[in-house]
Write an enzyme that holds these catalytic residues in place. Structure first.
Site, mmCIF file in Angstrom:
data_model
loop_
_atom_site.group_PDB
_atom_site.id
_atom_site.type_symbol
_atom_site.label_atom_id
_atom_site.label_comp_id
_atom_site.label_asym_id
_atom_site.label_seq_id
_atom_site.Cartn_x
_atom_site.Cartn_y
_atom_site.Cartn_z
ATOM 1 N N ASP A 1 0.884 -1.208 -0.096
ATOM 2 C CA ASP A 1 -0.140 0.044 0.006
ATOM 3 C C ASP A 1 0.881 1.376 0.033
ATOM 4 O O ASP A 1 1.996 1.264 0.732
ATOM 5 C CB ASP A 1 -0.920 0.094 1.249
ATOM 6 C CG ASP A 1 -2.272 0.936 1.350
ATOM 7 O OD1 ASP A 1 -1.844 2.116 0.748
ATOM 8 O OD2 ASP A 1 -3.045 0.293 1.277
ATOM 9 N N ASP A 2 0.510 2.192 -0.874
ATOM 10 C CA ASP A 2 1.475 3.591 -0.828
ATOM 11 C C ASP A 2 1.033 4.482 0.179
ATOM 12 O O ASP A 2 1.807 5.329 0.341
ATOM 13 C CB ASP A 2 1.252 3.965 -2.359
ATOM 14 C CG ASP A 2 -0.181 4.376 -2.511
ATOM 15 O OD1 ASP A 2 -0.926 4.158 -1.695
ATOM 16 O OD2 ASP A 2 -0.227 5.255 -3.852
ATOM 17 N N MET B 1 -4.732 0.755 -6.133
ATOM 18 C CA MET B 1 -4.473 2.066 -6.687
ATOM 19 C C MET B 1 -3.178 2.489 -6.011
ATOM 20 O O MET B 1 -3.036 2.738 -4.957
ATOM 21 C CB MET B 1 -5.439 3.106 -6.524
ATOM 22 C CG MET B 1 -7.031 2.845 -6.878
ATOM 23 S SD MET B 1 -6.818 2.206 -8.841
ATOM 24 C CE MET B 1 -6.314 3.787 -9.722
ATOM 25 N N ILE C 1 9.878 -48.689 18.829
ATOM 26 C CA ILE C 1 9.002 -49.483 19.798
ATOM 27 C C ILE C 1 9.916 -50.197 20.657
ATOM 28 O O ILE C 1 10.824 -50.775 20.446
ATOM 29 C CB ILE C 1 8.221 -50.302 19.108
ATOM 30 C CG1 ILE C 1 7.068 -49.621 18.090
ATOM 31 C CG2 ILE C 1 7.461 -50.999 19.962
ATOM 32 C CD1 ILE C 1 6.449 -50.580 17.040
ATOM 33 N N ASN D 1 7.402 -60.139 19.491
ATOM 34 C CA ASN D 1 7.734 -61.276 18.412
ATOM 35 C C ASN D 1 7.950 -62.616 19.074
ATOM 36 O O ASN D 1 7.150 -63.545 18.772
ATOM 37 C CB ASN D 1 8.723 -60.915 17.447
ATOM 38 C CG ASN D 1 8.251 -59.955 16.344
ATOM 39 O OD1 ASN D 1 7.158 -59.753 16.068
ATOM 40 N ND2 ASN D 1 9.137 -59.138 15.778
ATOM 41 N N GLU E 1 11.089 -51.799 13.425
ATOM 42 C CA GLU E 1 10.467 -51.086 14.634
ATOM 43 C C GLU E 1 10.670 -49.566 14.745
ATOM 44 O O GLU E 1 10.170 -49.020 15.550
ATOM 45 C CB GLU E 1 10.593 -51.811 15.775
ATOM 46 C CG GLU E 1 11.853 -51.707 16.736
ATOM 47 C CD GLU E 1 12.483 -52.766 16.249
ATOM 48 O OE1 GLU E 1 13.486 -53.173 17.094
ATOM 49 O OE2 GLU E 1 12.600 -53.509 15.240
#
Length: 461
Positions: free
Chosen positions: A9-10, A55, A330, A337, A372
């Site tokens: 903006d001017d 403008m 993890i 497992n 993991e």
């Protein structure tokens, strides 16, 4: 939502007032006093959005829009043109030149900030799609096949069929898009397997106040219409509804009664952006799915993760914004497992992956890079937010038991997280090997100190 906004903006007073408004909403504000300064700052600083006065002394906002859109470096920056003029031709010229929105003075702050949020969200999504596509190409995949432009489709939905038909008549001959009048029920019944409209134009109230906004949220929640462009038709001056529509996911607004030329310009722009996003989304999905996805968890694998991390580091260096890298492991996964079998281990991995994804943003990158071990990258994330995110992940995973296959019970799983905070410009923060080493060292300390912990390696000074 963080973001850098360039105010052009001017008149210095106008810039200061706008800066105060935006700073209160936690945006970083850049300023330019004329069009040439705006072009220079946009090219150099790459702001996330531009608020542009119509403008100015050296060139008008329309010319600035044209030049920004003609430059590949600034072509995708959202632009809101602001003016005291109420002339319809000014609005048409700005939209035709590439402005995303045209707001008259005096500005309604509610609508302005909602529009800013909406455009920044859309830009973030587009940048993430482009970033993933550049990673796909960095992996050596060929360019996506060129798709011939196809006509768009738009569904017009109003509480009165006659009104929707009048919209269709007003747009006839102004757009190449196929126009269909549709009811709310028909829109919600669209099957996922069929091609849905690219754009929905919806009256905000339909047959009752707020029903159009409820339809908007319903469409965003359905897979068949989630990525559609949605334009809401609001009553002139109803700023509350306009702001709510944008925050609920509308991609554009138009005030009724509308100028058919304005509707045509907005409609074609929305469909063009939607098609571009579709192309990027398809190229990423089809080009990467098999090669770079972990088949068990559905997350990215190491082959994708490291090049994508390199892209994120490069972008962070350009924008000078912090990011963070986590390594999540993890705890005692081998025991799972050994005691319960590999099928149980697979279920644990799948549920942990789902919990990680559910607690992060779409822009964050998640990959399974070892048995993991998971790699998580948080772009444009300050240190405090990164550490809170890591702690939230740890707590959420630990508080959610994993149901084992075959109904044999459940397990409480914990994770250890090593977090590397990265401030662009700091030593080692542009070297992914160094970043990963820091995260790995932090993870090792978390494991050594009893597991189920988050350990942070701050950015090097």
């Amino acid at each position: 939502m963080a973001g850098r906004i360039l105010v052009v903006d001017d008149i210095a007073t106008n810039r200061i007032v706008m800066k105060v408004r935006l700073a209160e909403a936690c945006y970083e504000v850049l300023q330019a006093e004329d069009g040439r300064a705006a072009l220079d700052i946009a090219q150099r600083e790459r702001p996330d959005l531009i608020l542009l006065d119509m403008m100015m002394a050296d060139m008008d906002g329309v010319e600035v829009c044209r030049r920004l859109r003609a430059d590949p470096e600034t072509a995708d920056i959202p632009i809101i043109v602001i003016t005291a003029s109420r002339q319809s031709d000014h609005k048409m010229r700005a939209l035709a030149a590439g402005a995303d929105e045209f707001l008259p003075k005096p500005l309604d702050e509610l609508t302005l900030l909602a529009r800013v949020r909406s455009l920044l969200r859309a830009r973030e999504t587009a940048q993430e799609l482009a970033l993933r596509d550049s990673t796909r190409r960095a992996l050596g995949f060929a360019e996506a096949a060129e798709i011939f432009a196809r006509p768009g489709t738009a569904a017009l939905i109003s509480g009165q069929r006659e009104q929707a038909l009048s919209w269709k008549t007003a747009l006839k001959g102004r757009v190449q898009t196929g126009l269909t009048v549709m009811t709310r029920t028909q829109a919600l019944a669209l099957p996922e397997t069929s091609a849905s409209p690219d754009l929905f134009v919806i009256a905000a109230d339909l047959d009752r106040p707020g029903v159009g906004l409820r339809l908007l949220t319903d469409l965003r929640a359905r897979a068949a219409t989630r990525h559609a462009a949605i334009m809401i038709v609001v009553t002139e001056g109803d700023h509350q509804t306009a702001a709510m529509a944008l925050d609920l996911g509308a991609t554009d607004l138009i005030a009724a009664p509308f100028d058919p030329q304005e509707m045509a310009l907005r409609l074609e722009a929305q469909i063009q952006r939607k098609h571009q996003a579709d192309r990027l989304r398809a190229s990423v999905k089809d080009g990467l799915r098999m090669a770079v996805t972990d088949p068990l968890t559905g997350l990215f694998n190491r082959r994708y993760a490291l090049p994508h991390l390199r892209q994120i580091v490069s972008r962070a260096t350009e924008t000078e914004r912090p990011f963070a890298v986590m390594l999540l492991d993890i705890d005692r996964f081998k025991t799972v497992n050994d005691r319960h079998g590999h099928a149980a281990g697979d279920v644990v991995l799948q549920q942990i992956a789902q919990q990680i994804a559910a607690n992060l943003r779409p822009v964050d990158m998640i990959a399974r890079i070892g048995g993991e071990e998971f790699l998580i990258v948080l772009p444009e994330t300050a240190p405090g937010l990164a550490s809170r995110t890591a702690e939230r992940l740890r707590q959420q995973i630990g508080a959610t038991p994993v149901l084992l296959p075959g109904g044999i019970g459940s397990l409480v799983i914990s994770v250890s997280i090593g977090l590397a905070l990265c401030d662009p410009g700091a030593e080692g923060c542009n070297d992914i090997d160094a970043i990963l080493s820091r995260a790995d060292a932090a993870l090792y300390r978390a494991k050594s100190n009893g597991r189920n912990k988050v350990t942070i390696s701050p950015s090097a000074a």
